[in-house]
Design an enzyme around this catalytic site. Structure first.
Site, PDB file in Angstrom:
ATOM      1  N   PHE A 276       6.339 -18.684  32.731  1.00  0.00           N
ATOM      2  CA  PHE A 276       6.890 -19.181  31.410  1.00  0.00           C
ATOM      3  C   PHE A 276       7.728 -20.489  31.062  1.00  0.00           C
ATOM      4  O   PHE A 276       8.356 -20.557  29.861  1.00  0.00           O
ATOM      5  CB  PHE A 276       8.646 -18.283  31.400  1.00  0.00           C
ATOM      6  CG  PHE A 276       9.161 -18.306  32.490  1.00  0.00           C
ATOM      7  CD1 PHE A 276      10.396 -18.806  32.044  1.00  0.00           C
ATOM      8  CD2 PHE A 276       9.022 -18.454  34.148  1.00  0.00           C
ATOM      9  CE1 PHE A 276      12.129 -18.902  32.787  1.00  0.00           C
ATOM     10  CE2 PHE A 276      10.134 -18.858  34.962  1.00  0.00           C
ATOM     11  CZ  PHE A 276      11.303 -19.805  34.047  1.00  0.00           C
ATOM     12  N   LYS A 277       7.494 -21.630  32.026  1.00  0.00           N
ATOM     13  CA  LYS A 277       8.753 -23.167  31.759  1.00  0.00           C
ATOM     14  C   LYS A 277       7.506 -23.842  30.660  1.00  0.00           C
ATOM     15  O   LYS A 277       8.031 -24.276  30.485  1.00  0.00           O
ATOM     16  CB  LYS A 277       8.435 -23.079  32.972  1.00  0.00           C
ATOM     17  CG  LYS A 277       9.551 -23.075  33.633  1.00  0.00           C
ATOM     18  CD  LYS A 277      10.235 -23.071  35.290  1.00  0.00           C
ATOM     19  CE  LYS A 277      11.138 -22.457  36.101  1.00  0.00           C
ATOM     20  NZ  LYS A 277      11.575 -22.830  37.125  1.00  0.00           N
TER      21      LYS A 277
END
Length: 737
Positions: free
Chosen positions: A344-345
């Site tokens: 997700f980063k």
């Protein structure tokens, strides 16, 4: 720290203009409010600038322009009626029939090049923006306001009006195609976007235009403060030295050790504005949301659009960027692992490097410091390695990670993602030490000053403590809700719950921010692993690290005991009482614990619920979901799934954030799938998993990285802040000198 010279578009008004009293008058006495606007614009005049309304045919530019002109008591010019038809001595539709599409655009552009006005409200034609030279000429003396109306609404309006003069409309080319084609030109030229829903009255649009122009002229209202400062306790000197988005993305951490937050909070979207984004793509949603969060004095809308398209273009393997997939029952997965490093980063770290490069001054070199519990490392290395070569020469990055506290795949990936301006350093400690050490380095003015004077290099942060990291996360939580509406799962306004595996609280906080901005989120469910300090805190109001030791789990990205972004939330619910926040976190640092007041605990428990999951239950969930659906959860998503099963009441959909691809945690996944013999080579593990033909398939980016790099080399340092400082100085010497 270096302070950035910022271009301020007509920064003319004071912070006290248009007070709360004026806003009340707007609601209760429209005539009085119109007088206020007229007075404001006469006192803080546009000078010779024009307000230029741009948008597709049927957007209401002419009607809105007349209302705005009336409110400001200034000339109103409609390009179609007052310029083109006067110049040509025939109607626009007649001219179009006479010369054809391509020649019409050229003739229209020529007329625009001969046109001049000042201090007026100008309504462009729908096709004016397609002539570059003409638009450049007009834009020199004006602020271009884009009336952004959903395509379906425009089509409905044009159909009801039976308009026959749409430039480019011909057999074989649909109206929808024309409207979509023109968006690229509107995005190129506008300074300000005004969202216009389907049923919004022209009077309301006119007021939104005036509000938007006021915001554009005055960035004084979009300043940032530290979570450890209080309005009542700030000095005159602190008030005079204002910090803007360009400053906080560069500084990362406030000088007093606090985190930056917007002084006047986040922007709010109306229900109609959110509904206007239901049909939008992910990139379009991102641009609209981020335009409201980043003032154009910091990053103009056109540049922001370019950065967003670069970040979310070819780097993501799924065209939807962050798709929402039905799992079972009322549970949906928000898949956040389609970026280049499978987690997700990537959403923040494909975007933030470009924002950072745009905002920093050209006269200084920057070294980005990052601490990671596993996931951030490869994402930030990949993101900064994609900068333009000229930016790489002045921006470098060092990534500190717990040498023995990440998965083999994560470690291989971080080492493999090292580039000429980005390095990984293993630290013989845990993530909490890495994060604390970096905070200490940032607040060590002697060291940072030495680096600046000796090497011309400033330090900056790209961890989730950096405000810019949170903004892309707000986007994907908002987009997930809109996707459920678009898929017909819910109607807009119906609530959803969100469950997120969290350790540092950044992703959780971003979901809460999306709720504050108008997304109908009911419960924010915080899912912890066995390092469940956040769960205990939300349940009791006591943040207690005494006697706690970090436990190594199968979900290492949330193996965290000190949740940095919690400070931003506590500052919010404490009514921005920076003294209280300082007291709480000093007590945590010095005594290992703090306790919330009863009233603050009540607010906390209204906003969040929490649970935790053991490693055993995590693996059992992975096995169960695969057995019933053929879908493989990663270990962090499995933690959230277990907690969601326990805490949801099944009265509304629940969106579970799938924060990483299972490929990154192959040994744990193979164990969950009850594979007896597991080869220790990460690449062999991925090949074994691929034989299961599971959903989703093995992550392409991760597989390619491991094929290319193998184990590679990296530096390792002792668990001492001085050791990290020594590494930092050496890297600066090697790269910048």
């Amino acid at each position: 720290m270096f302070h950035i010279f910022r271009y301020q578009p007509l920064r003319l008004i004071t912070q006290n203009s248009l007070s709360t009293m004026c806003l009340k008058l707007m609601l209760s006495r429209p005539v009085a409010f119109a007088q206020i606007w007229k007075s404001w614009f006469s006192s803080h005049s546009l000078g010779k600038k024009n307000i230029i309304l741009m948008g597709p045919p049927g957007a209401g530019k002419t009607t809105v322009g007349r209302i705005v002109g009336q409110k400001l008591d200034c000339p109103v010019i409609d390009i179609d009626d007052d310029v083109l038809e006067t110049t040509w001595n025939m109607s626009v539709s007649e001219k179009l029939q006479d010369v054809g599409y391509e020649e019409f655009l050229e003739e229209e552009g020529k007329a625009l090049l001969k046109f001049s006005a000042s201090g007026s409200v100008i309504s462009l034609s729908g096709s004016n923006p397609m002539h570059a030279a003409g638009m450049q000429h007009v834009k020199k003396n004006g602020i271009v306001v884009y009336l952004d109306v959903p395509t379906t609404v425009i089509m409905s309006r044009l159909k009801s009006k039976e308009m026959d003069r749409i430039v480019g409309l011909s057999p074989g080319i649909s109206l929808k195609d024309i409207l979509q084609f023109r968006k690229q030109f509107y995005k190129r030229w506008f300074d300000i976007r005004v969202l216009c829903g389907g049923d919004i009255a022209a009077e309301a649009v006119a007021e939104k235009v005036l509000d938007a122009v006021k915001r554009y002229q005055d960035s004084e209202l979009e300043t940032f403060i530290s979570t450890r400062s209080s309005r009542s306790g700030r000095s005159t000197e602190e008030d005079s030295h204002k910090l803007y988005f360009s400053d906080v993305i560069t500084q990362g951490l406030a000088l007093d050790g606090g985190l930056f937050v917007p002084e006047r909070g986040l922007p709010k979207f109306t229900a109609e504005e959110w509904q206007g984004l239901i049909e939008a793509t992910y990139v379009e949603r991102a641009q609209v949301i981020l335009e409201r969060c980043i003032h154009p004095a910091d990053i103009p809308a056109s540049k922001l659009a370019e950065i967003i398209e670069t970040a979310y273009g070819e780097n993501f393997s799924c065209s939807k960027i962050a798709p929402v997939r039905h799992l079972a029952g009322n549970q949906f997965l928000l898949e956040l692992f389609h970026g280049p490093t499978a987690l997700f980063k990537d959403f923040a770290l494909q975007l933030v490097p470009h924002l950072f490069a745009y905002c920093i001054p050209r006269s200084c070199n920057y070294l980005i410091l990052v601490a990671t519990s596993g996931d951030t490392g490869s994402a930030v290395l990949d993101g900064f390695s994609r900068l333009h070569d000229t930016d790489k020469q002045r921006i470098a990055l060092v990534n500190f990670f717990p040498e023995d506290g990440v998965s083999p795949v994560q470690k291989s990936q971080m080492i493999g993602c090292q580039k000429e301006n980005a390095w990984s350093v293993g630290v013989k400690s845990d993530f909490d030490f890495c994060q604390t050490a970096i905070k200490q380095i940032f607040t060590n003015s002697d060291f940072t000053g030495f680096l600046t004077v000796e090497y011309g290099t400033a330090l900056a942060a790209a961890n989730s403590i950096n405000w810019a990291r949170l903004l892309p996360q707000i986007v994907y939580h908002s987009s997930a809700y809109l996707d459920l509406v678009h898929q017909g799962i819910i109607s807009f306004g119906s609530p959803v719950d969100i469950c997120i595996p969290t350790g540092n609280f950044g992703n959780m906080l971003a979901a809460f921010y999306a709720k504050m901005m108008g997304i109908p989120i009911r419960k924010c469910i915080c899912a912890s692993n066995e390092n469940n300090v956040l769960t205990d805190f939300i349940r009791t109001g006591v943040y207690d690290l005494r006697g706690r030791k970090l436990i190594s789990t199968f979900s290492p990205a949330v193996d965290i005991l000190k949740s940095s972004n919690l400070e931003r939330y506590l500052h919010l619910i404490a009514n921005e009482d920076g003294q209280l926040v300082t007291q709480l976190f000093n007590q945590l640092e010095n005594q290992g614990h703090f306790q919330l007041r009863k009233d603050l605990l009540g607010k906390l428990q209204q906003d969040f619920v929490a649970g935790w999951c053991s490693d055993e239950d995590c693996l059992a969930a992975i096995h169960s979901v695969y057995s019933t659906t053929g879908y493989i959860l990663d270990t962090h998503t499995a933690v959230a799934k277990v907690v969601a099963d326990r805490l949801q009441d099944r009265t509304c959909p629940i969106i579970i954030s799938s924060t990483a691809h299972y490929s990154k945690f192959a040994p744990a996944i193979l164990r969950a799938l009850r594979i007896a013999e597991i080869n220790q080579n990460p690449l062999s593990q991925l090949h074994l998993l691929s034989s299961y033909s599971a959903l989703p398939p093995i992550h392409w980016g991760l597989l390619e990285t491991l094929k290319k790099t193998g184990s590679g080399d990296h530096q390792v340092c002792a668990a001492e802040t001085s050791a990290l400082m020594s590494h930092i100085e050496t890297l600066i010497q090697n790269h910048f000198m």
